[in-house]
Design a protein around this motif. Structure first.
Motif, PDB file in Angstrom:
ATOM      1  N   GLU A 132      -2.611   2.498 -12.641  1.00  0.00           N
ATOM      2  CA  GLU A 132      -3.035   3.864 -11.886  1.00  0.00           C
ATOM      3  C   GLU A 132      -3.097   3.571 -10.568  1.00  0.00           C
ATOM      4  OE1 GLU A 132      -1.196   7.881 -11.847  1.00  0.00           O
ATOM      5  OE2 GLU A 132      -1.181   6.429 -13.193  1.00  0.00           O
ATOM      6  N   GLU A 133      -4.263   2.344 -10.754  1.00  0.00           N
ATOM      7  CA  GLU A 133      -5.107   1.847  -9.580  1.00  0.00           C
ATOM      8  C   GLU A 133      -4.137   1.216  -8.839  1.00  0.00           C
ATOM      9  OE1 GLU A 133      -8.805   0.555 -10.133  1.00  0.00           O
ATOM     10  OE2 GLU A 133      -9.767   1.841 -10.779  1.00  0.00           O
ATOM     11  N   LEU A 134      -2.801   0.522  -9.509  1.00  0.00           N
ATOM     12  CA  LEU A 134      -2.506  -0.377  -8.084  1.00  0.00           C
ATOM     13  C   LEU A 134      -1.484   0.290  -7.957  1.00  0.00           C
ATOM     14  CD1 LEU A 134      -1.105  -2.550  -7.646  1.00  0.00           C
ATOM     15  CD2 LEU A 134      -0.337  -3.085  -9.844  1.00  0.00           C
ATOM     16  N   LYS A 135      -0.847   1.243  -8.881  1.00  0.00           N
ATOM     17  CA  LYS A 135       0.147   2.902  -8.492  1.00  0.00           C
ATOM     18  C   LYS A 135      -0.564   2.660  -6.962  1.00  0.00           C
ATOM     19  CE  LYS A 135       0.971   6.293 -10.394  1.00  0.00           C
ATOM     20  NZ  LYS A 135       1.952   6.284 -11.692  1.00  0.00           N
ATOM     21  N   SER A 136      -1.353   3.803  -6.922  1.00  0.00           N
ATOM     22  CA  SER A 136      -1.976   4.456  -6.527  1.00  0.00           C
ATOM     23  C   SER A 136      -2.473   3.429  -4.790  1.00  0.00           C
ATOM     24  CB  SER A 136      -3.445   5.305  -6.635  1.00  0.00           C
ATOM     25  OG  SER A 136      -3.101   6.099  -7.874  1.00  0.00           O
ATOM     26  N   THR A 137      -2.699   2.073  -5.058  1.00  0.00           N
ATOM     27  CA  THR A 137      -2.658   1.923  -3.847  1.00  0.00           C
ATOM     28  C   THR A 137      -1.739   1.752  -3.358  1.00  0.00           C
ATOM     29  OG1 THR A 137      -4.810   0.139  -5.129  1.00  0.00           O
ATOM     30  CG2 THR A 137      -3.876  -0.384  -3.358  1.00  0.00           C
ATOM     31  N   LEU A 138      -0.848   0.816  -3.967  1.00  0.00           N
ATOM     32  CA  LEU A 138       0.784   0.890  -3.609  1.00  0.00           C
ATOM     33  C   LEU A 138       1.454   1.765  -2.653  1.00  0.00           C
ATOM     34  CD1 LEU A 138       2.486  -1.075  -6.967  1.00  0.00           C
ATOM     35  CD2 LEU A 138       1.705  -2.386  -4.106  1.00  0.00           C
ATOM     36  N   LEU A 139       1.172   3.106  -3.678  1.00  0.00           N
ATOM     37  CA  LEU A 139       1.528   4.336  -2.943  1.00  0.00           C
ATOM     38  C   LEU A 139       0.752   4.384  -0.956  1.00  0.00           C
ATOM     39  CD1 LEU A 139       3.423   6.419  -3.070  1.00  0.00           C
ATOM     40  CD2 LEU A 139       1.380   8.083  -4.253  1.00  0.00           C
ATOM     41  N   ASP A 140      -0.094   3.987  -1.333  1.00  0.00           N
ATOM     42  CA  ASP A 140      -1.466   4.559  -0.296  1.00  0.00           C
ATOM     43  C   ASP A 140      -0.589   3.240   1.120  1.00  0.00           C
ATOM     44  OD1 ASP A 140      -2.921   6.120   0.736  1.00  0.00           O
ATOM     45  OD2 ASP A 140      -4.604   4.107   1.136  1.00  0.00           O
ATOM     46  N   ALA A 141      -0.761   2.795   0.922  1.00  0.00           N
ATOM     47  CA  ALA A 141       0.164   1.146   2.011  1.00  0.00           C
ATOM     48  C   ALA A 141       1.226   1.403   2.403  1.00  0.00           C
ATOM     49  CB  ALA A 141      -0.046   0.325   1.046  1.00  0.00           C
ATOM     50  N   ILE A 142       1.917   2.156   1.074  1.00  0.00           N
ATOM     51  CA  ILE A 142       2.863   2.327   2.122  1.00  0.00           C
ATOM     52  C   ILE A 142       3.307   3.922   2.591  1.00  0.00           C
ATOM     53  CG2 ILE A 142       5.591   2.932   0.957  1.00  0.00           C
ATOM     54  CD1 ILE A 142       5.513   1.171  -1.565  1.00  0.00           C
ATOM     55  N   ALA A 143       2.656   3.928   2.294  1.00  0.00           N
ATOM     56  CA  ALA A 143       2.830   5.670   2.960  1.00  0.00           C
ATOM     57  C   ALA A 143       2.067   5.143   5.102  1.00  0.00           C
ATOM     58  CB  ALA A 143       1.851   6.366   2.290  1.00  0.00           C
ATOM     59  N   HIS A 144       1.296   4.713   4.245  1.00  0.00           N
ATOM     60  CA  HIS A 144       0.530   4.617   5.551  1.00  0.00           C
ATOM     61  C   HIS A 144       1.519   3.850   6.396  1.00  0.00           C
ATOM     62  CE1 HIS A 144      -3.509   5.785   3.846  1.00  0.00           C
ATOM     63  NE2 HIS A 144      -3.781   5.924   5.428  1.00  0.00           N
ATOM     64  N   GLU A 145       2.429   2.871   6.139  1.00  0.00           N
ATOM     65  CA  GLU A 145       3.086   1.994   6.909  1.00  0.00           C
ATOM     66  C   GLU A 145       4.171   2.290   7.532  1.00  0.00           C
ATOM     67  OE1 GLU A 145       2.650  -1.239   7.658  1.00  0.00           O
ATOM     68  OE2 GLU A 145       1.152  -1.437   7.068  1.00  0.00           O
ATOM     69  N   PHE A 146       4.456   3.937   6.826  1.00  0.00           N
ATOM     70  CA  PHE A 146       5.749   4.671   7.009  1.00  0.00           C
ATOM     71  C   PHE A 146       5.215   6.316   8.225  1.00  0.00           C
ATOM     72  CE2 PHE A 146       8.026   4.640   3.041  1.00  0.00           C
ATOM     73  CZ  PHE A 146       8.793   3.856   3.615  1.00  0.00           C
ATOM     74  N   LYS A 147       3.809   6.094   8.330  1.00  0.00           N
ATOM     75  CA  LYS A 147       3.293   6.573   9.329  1.00  0.00           C
ATOM     76  C   LYS A 147       3.746   6.832  10.758  1.00  0.00           C
ATOM     77  CE  LYS A 147       0.795  10.583   8.066  1.00  0.00           C
ATOM     78  NZ  LYS A 147       1.404  11.822   8.334  1.00  0.00           N
ATOM     79  N   THR A 148       3.394   5.456  11.214  1.00  0.00           N
ATOM     80  CA  THR A 148       3.850   4.735  12.782  1.00  0.00           C
ATOM     81  C   THR A 148       4.788   4.853  12.983  1.00  0.00           C
ATOM     82  OG1 THR A 148       1.567   3.818  11.936  1.00  0.00           O
ATOM     83  CG2 THR A 148       2.300   2.447  13.942  1.00  0.00           C
ATOM     84  N   PRO A 149       5.767   4.304  12.158  1.00  0.00           N
ATOM     85  CA  PRO A 149       7.371   4.945  12.806  1.00  0.00           C
ATOM     86  C   PRO A 149       7.725   6.189  12.457  1.00  0.00           C
ATOM     87  CG  PRO A 149       7.646   3.580  10.587  1.00  0.00           C
ATOM     88  CD  PRO A 149       6.397   3.141  10.759  1.00  0.00           C
TER      89      PRO A 149
END
Length: 483
Positions: free
Chosen positions: A254-271
């Motif tokens: 769950e921690e890994l999934k949350s970390t990946l989800l947070d990282a991917i979401a932040h990567e989407f924010k800029t574009p």
């Protein structure tokens, strides 16, 4: 059969020993009757020490006969001339029998004590071995192996009721499986004397959790009960260890999934921010700058950017909630200001819908995280807008009840079936018959977790065909003014 033969040999040896003692006392070293009687008693005690009660009793009778025949007058007969010698003879017999019994009893107790000591040592060694089993391998299999090795039992079989599996170590009887299950279910001990087989249930907390079968081993009742307790504790420890391991794996996942989800979401924010800036700039230009089809395509891109931005924001919110990284920033807020702020955030989608706001002006302020409660309200509004017809109004309001402010939002949609009402708060659940609607299924899950962080929860009242009402309580502030 073998035991009877061994007993016969021991009895014969004791008689031979008395015969040898008689020969020595009568032929080689002649002694008087008193000395002979004492030496016979010594011989009987030696027989009792080396043998058992049967051997010593036979030796006592044989010694009495020899004492009478060779040392009491008239010599060479089993008759006694002097009546006093009858007393002496029976006193000798009684003494020899008592001495043999006492000696045999002492020997038996010594043997029992030695057996108990050996059982305690084996049980101690078994308990240490069970504490050191490898958790990466099947623990039940290691249990039977350790019992066979430590307790020197030729054959062991263990039935684990929870899994229905049977583990063996040297016990290959085909009918053991059915007997193990029968013993466990009926909670009774089964014995097969012909095969020296004992099958007994394993209990924990009064409930049978399995069965243990062993052949070729001998345990006292206390040792057997201790062995069963050790096995029960080892099985329970294995279950606990398995549960802890599964929980830890789930937590890390769950921690890994949350970390990946947070990282991917932040990567989407800029574009997404760049795309939104471009589409907004193009749509805000002069009317003649774009052809109609260009304006339509850019509008579609702009709306898609908004939807994707909301999806990314929801993903970030959910990742922070599950990761425990968000904190409440509590402050004093009026319910009307929270509802109006949420409506302003949803202005682009609520302008075309009829929204009824029912908030009394005299409601006291609440102590909450204003931004997060607005997130809850926007998710509830978004849910109502999706699942109710455009022509039907949506009502949002607040009322005072039991020292709390109850905020509610109701729609006149199709309603939610009773079996689905608990599922809609699960992550990514979107309803069985509403798969065609846009959305991620994260909104209600996020809203519920935010309210739980405030010590509250969402209540749902819904009936098919009659719409739905979501409500939650907010604690009234002890005093102060809104921010």
């Amino acid at each position: 059969m073998r035991s009877n033969i061994r007993l016969t040999l021991r009895v014969g040896a004791s008689i031979a020993f008395i015969a040898a003692a008689t020969f020595v006392l009568n032929r080689l070293i002649p002694v008087n009757p008193t000395t002979a009687g004492f030496l016979y008693l010594v011989a009987i005690l030696l027989v009792a020490t080396k043998g058992g009660l049967v051997e010593s009793t036979v030796a006592s009778v044989a010694a009495m006969l020899c004492f009478n025949f060779f040392f009491l007058p008239p010599i060479g007969t089993l008759t006694i001339a002097d009546p006093q010698n009858w007393v002496a003879l029976f006193a000798f017999l009684a003494t020899s029998l008592t001495a043999s019994q006492l000696s045999a009893r002492a020997k038996r107790r010594a043997l029992e004590a030695e057996q108990r000591r050996g059982e305690v040592e084996r049980l101690y060694a078994l308990s240490r071995a069970l504490l050191l089993v490898e958790t990466s391998k099947p623990i039940a299999k290691q249990i039977v192996q350790q019992i066979a090795l430590t307790c020197e039992v030729p054959g062991v079989a263990l039935y684990v009721r929870a899994s229905g599996e049977i583990y063996r170590a040297g016990l290959a009887d085909t009918d053991v499986e059915s007997k193990l299950r029968e013993s466990t279910v009926r909670s009774t001990v089964l014995e097969d004397a012909d095969r020296n087989l004992i099958i007994t249930p394993i209990r924990l907390g009064g409930e049978p959790i399995g069965g243990l079968a062993f052949s070729g081993g001998a345990f006292s009742d206390a040792a057997l009960q201790s062995l069963l307790n050790l096995v029960a504790i080892a099985l329970e420890r294995a279950n606990s260890q398995k549960a802890v391991t599964q929980a830890e794996v789930a937590r890390q996942s769950e921690e890994l999934k949350s970390t990946l989800l947070d990282a991917i979401a932040h990567e989407f924010k800029t574009p997404l921010t760049s795309i939104k800036a471009v589409t907004t700039d193009l749509l805000s230009g002069m009317p003649g700058d774009l052809q109609p089809h260009q304006h339509e395509l850019i509008s579609i891109a702009d709306e898609s950017a908004d939807r994707l931005s909301k999806l990314v924001s929801d993903a970030i919110q959910l990742a922070r909630i599950e990761g425990g990284t968000f904190r409440l920033n509590l402050g004093l807020h009026f319910p009307s200001s929270l509802i109006n702020a949420a409506l302003r955030q949803m202005k682009s989608v609520v302008d075309e819908r009829k929204i009824e706001v029912l908030v009394p002006d005299d409601l006291p302020p609440v102590r909450v995280d204003g931004e997060l409660i607005q997130v809850v309200l926007t998710h509830l509004l978004d849910n109502a807008l999706k699942y109710s017809p455009p022509s039907n109004p949506i009502t949002i309001g607040a009322r005072l009840s039991d020292n709390k402010i109850i905020v509610y939002l109701s729609d006149q949609g199709q309603g939610i079936a009773e079996e689905e009402q608990k599922q809609i708060f699960e992550k990514f659940y979107r309803g069985r018959n509403e798969r065609h609607l846009q959305g991620t299924g994260m909104g209600l899950a996020i809203a519920r977790e935010i309210l739980r962080a405030h010590g509250e929860d969402i209540a749902l009242s819904s009936f098919p065909g009659q719409g739905s009402e979501f409500s939650f309580g907010l604690r009234i502030a002890p005093g102060g003014i809104s921010q």
